[in-house]
Write an enzyme that holds these catalytic residues in place. Structure first.
Site, PDB file in Angstrom:
ATOM      1  N   GLU A 263      13.536 -13.776 -48.440  1.00 36.56           N
ATOM      2  CA  GLU A 263      12.427 -14.628 -47.973  1.00 36.56           C
ATOM      3  C   GLU A 263      11.107 -13.934 -48.254  1.00 36.56           C
ATOM      4  OE1 GLU A 263      13.209 -15.906 -43.963  1.00 36.56           O
ATOM      5  OE2 GLU A 263      14.967 -17.024 -44.595  1.00 36.56           O
ATOM      6  N   HIS A 284      11.747 -21.399 -43.603  1.00 38.34           N
ATOM      7  CA  HIS A 284      12.025 -20.693 -42.336  1.00 38.34           C
ATOM      8  C   HIS A 284      11.024 -21.097 -41.237  1.00 38.34           C
ATOM      9  CE1 HIS A 284      13.992 -16.832 -40.587  1.00 38.34           C
ATOM     10  NE2 HIS A 284      13.695 -17.696 -39.629  1.00 38.34           N
TER      11      HIS A 284
HETATM   12  P1  NAD Z   1      23.189 -16.873 -29.335  1.00 40.37           P
HETATM   13  O1  NAD Z   1      23.395 -15.396 -29.231  1.00 40.37           O
HETATM   14  O2  NAD Z   1      22.900 -17.644 -28.098  1.00 40.37           O
HETATM   15  O3  NAD Z   1      24.464 -17.541 -30.038  1.00 40.37           O
HETATM   16  C1  NAD Z   1      25.126 -16.986 -31.132  1.00 40.37           C
HETATM   17  C2  NAD Z   1      26.601 -17.325 -30.994  1.00 40.37           C
HETATM   18  O4  NAD Z   1      27.251 -16.921 -32.192  1.00 40.37           O
HETATM   19  C3  NAD Z   1      27.271 -16.584 -29.828  1.00 40.37           C
HETATM   20  O5  NAD Z   1      27.955 -17.502 -29.001  1.00 40.37           O
HETATM   21  C4  NAD Z   1      28.235 -15.629 -30.519  1.00 40.37           C
HETATM   22  O6  NAD Z   1      29.410 -15.369 -29.794  1.00 40.37           O
HETATM   23  C5  NAD Z   1      28.513 -16.383 -31.809  1.00 40.37           C
HETATM   24  N1  NAD Z   1      29.009 -15.557 -32.901  1.00 40.37           N
HETATM   25  C6  NAD Z   1      28.626 -14.317 -33.268  1.00 40.37           C
HETATM   26  N2  NAD Z   1      29.317 -13.913 -34.349  1.00 40.37           N
HETATM   27  C7  NAD Z   1      30.153 -14.923 -34.675  1.00 40.37           C
HETATM   28  C8  NAD Z   1      31.107 -15.105 -35.700  1.00 40.37           C
HETATM   29  N3  NAD Z   1      31.375 -14.159 -36.604  1.00 40.37           N
HETATM   30  N4  NAD Z   1      31.788 -16.274 -35.739  1.00 40.37           N
HETATM   31  C9  NAD Z   1      31.562 -17.244 -34.806  1.00 40.37           C
HETATM   32  N5  NAD Z   1      30.665 -17.115 -33.818  1.00 40.37           N
HETATM   33  C10 NAD Z   1      29.966 -15.978 -33.757  1.00 40.37           C
HETATM   34  O7  NAD Z   1      22.023 -17.053 -30.401  1.00 40.37           O
HETATM   35  P2  NAD Z   1      21.110 -18.350 -30.624  1.00 40.37           P
HETATM   36  O8  NAD Z   1      19.893 -18.271 -29.780  1.00 40.37           O
HETATM   37  O9  NAD Z   1      21.962 -19.577 -30.539  1.00 40.37           O
HETATM   38  O10 NAD Z   1      20.643 -18.109 -32.137  1.00 40.37           O
HETATM   39  C11 NAD Z   1      21.578 -18.120 -33.205  1.00 40.37           C
HETATM   40  C12 NAD Z   1      20.932 -17.600 -34.468  1.00 40.37           C
HETATM   41  O11 NAD Z   1      19.946 -18.518 -34.917  1.00 40.37           O
HETATM   42  C13 NAD Z   1      20.132 -16.300 -34.297  1.00 40.37           C
HETATM   43  O12 NAD Z   1      20.951 -15.144 -34.392  1.00 40.37           O
HETATM   44  C14 NAD Z   1      19.132 -16.348 -35.405  1.00 40.37           C
HETATM   45  O13 NAD Z   1      19.600 -15.652 -36.530  1.00 40.37           O
HETATM   46  C15 NAD Z   1      19.024 -17.837 -35.737  1.00 40.37           C
HETATM   47  N6  NAD Z   1      17.668 -18.358 -35.489  1.00 40.37           N
HETATM   48  C16 NAD Z   1      16.970 -18.890 -36.522  1.00 40.37           C
HETATM   49  C17 NAD Z   1      15.683 -19.374 -36.326  1.00 40.37           C
HETATM   50  C18 NAD Z   1      14.898 -20.009 -37.434  1.00 40.37           C
HETATM   51  O14 NAD Z   1      13.673 -20.043 -37.363  1.00 40.37           O
HETATM   52  N7  NAD Z   1      15.529 -20.546 -38.460  1.00 40.37           N
HETATM   53  C19 NAD Z   1      15.091 -19.290 -35.058  1.00 40.37           C
HETATM   54  C20 NAD Z   1      15.842 -18.783 -34.018  1.00 40.37           C
HETATM   55  C21 NAD Z   1      17.135 -18.312 -34.240  1.00 40.37           C
END
Ligand code: NAD
Length: 316
Positions: A263, A284
């Site tokens: 990115e 993003h």
């Molecule tokens: P969260 O921690 O609440 O949820 C993540 C889930 O993924 C958890 O339940 C965890 O157990 C599960 N997990 C981890 N590894 C796994 C795997 N190998 N297989 C299956 N499940 C798995 O996080 P969230 O707040 O829901 O955010 C998720 C992701 O979204 C963040 O880590 C971040 O990278 C991404 N995000 C992107 C943006 C964006 O602007 N595009 C913004 C915020 C978050």
């Protein structure tokens, strides 16, 4: 009481600095530091607040002298070397709950944009072309949405998808049976089950060593012909080359992407992927709503302030 020096890098909403100043911290805001300036800063400041742009890599963190706290406004700690921070005794805090709704709404927007070919139809009409018959979409109702990662954002997406009368299945490495079943979401016992059955697959997991390229050629081969992938988590979770190949061969019908392996994107494959007509992209921006940015900034200010006091009572 000690006056803490806090550096805010990246484009963190001003409410972060305001709150920390109101608590007596000396706050410097420098949204675009070079790596050299960052290395100097980790020697001078007690805390640094970043979003996703600043990379607090091992070589940067190892230079730290007075740094006690790293604050990440928002969610996703993949720009911070957590192991290096822990070795140096630096506490890492974040404000993950702030962007949940923004990312869930962006995910739905991307799915709908792809389903109804909105970006392409919008572009054509603005160019003066009334191509009504070219744009035949599909409905979300009745389609199976497979959610990988049933955390904060995964669950918020499920809630919205159910309101669109979609069927929803989720896969997570945690035991999610109770949470999922109470919402009317089916639990996939394996990732393969979710990949095989879903019409649309959406990713909501963190990027780490075990999730890098988790969706590659083998996983795509298990998906339904004509399935769609949506990625608003992190680009590195999907193998760009495998996705590009599957879209070009027609194995997948489309993709909606807010995140990329690099990115801004830089490889030939990334740009070819972005330019495909059946791919909808955004740079993003899934968490970029006013509400989410203000919430992330004020929540991280509180977390950093709390952590500085906790560490100062043990360190100083
Ligand atoms: P969260 O921690 O609440 O949820 C993540 C889930 O993924 C958890 O339940 C965890 O157990 C599960 N997990 C981890 N590894 C796994 C795997 N190998 N297989 C299956 N499940 C798995 O996080 P969230 O707040 O829901 O955010 C998720 C992701 O979204 C963040 O880590 C971040 O990278 C991404 N995000 C992107 C943006 C964006 O602007 N595009 C913004 C915020 C978050």
């Amino acid at each position: 009481m000690a006056e803490f020096k806090v550096l805010v890098t990246d484009d963190v909403h001003e409410s972060c600095a305001e709150i920390l100043r109101s608590r007596g911290c000396r706050v410097t805001v420098k949204p675009s530091l070079t790596k050299e300036e960052l290395i100097k800063a980790v020697k001078e400041y007690d805390a640094i607040v970043v979003r996703g742009r600043t990379k607090l890599t091992r070589d940067v963190i190892m230079e730290a002298q007075s740094l006690k706290v790293i604050g990440r406004a928002g969610v996703g700690l993949d720009n911070i070397d957590l192991k290096a921070a822990s070795e140096k005794g630096i506490k890492v805090v974040a404000s993950p709950q702030a962007s949940t709704v923004a990312v869930a709404e962006a995910t739905m927007a991307l799915i709908l944009a792809l389903a109804r070919m909105i970006p392409e139809a919008n572009k054509m009409l603005k160019e003066g072309l009334w191509l009504k018959s070219k744009f035949m979409g599909f409905e979300l109702r009745g389609k199976l949405l497979g959610i990988i990662g049933f955390g904060r954002i995964g669950k918020a997406v499920a809630k919205r998808a159910l309101a669109f009368d979609m069927k929803v299945m989720a896969y997570d490495i945690r035991d999610i049976r109770e949470e999922a079943e109470s919402m009317g979401v089916k639990v996939a016992t394996t990732l393969e089950e979710l990949l095989r059955e879903s019409d649309i697959i959406t990713l909501h997991i963190p990027l780490n060593e075990s999730t890098w390229h988790m969706i590659g050629e083998r996983e795509i081969s298990l998906m339904k012909r004509g399935a769609i992938i949506v990625n608003t988590s992190r680009g590195g979770i999907v193998d760009t080359k495998a996705l590009l190949k599957a879209l070009k061969e027609g194995k997948l019908a489309g993709a909606a992407l807010d995140v990329f392996e690099n990115e801004p994107p830089k490889t030939k494959e990334e740009w070819e992927l972005i330019r495909l007509p059946n791919v909808v992209v955004t740079p993003h921006i899934a968490s970029q709503t006013w509400e989410a940015q203000v919430a992330a900034a004020s929540m991280i200010a509180e977390e950093v302030y709390k952590a500085l006091h906790e560490t100062s009572s043990t360190v100083r």
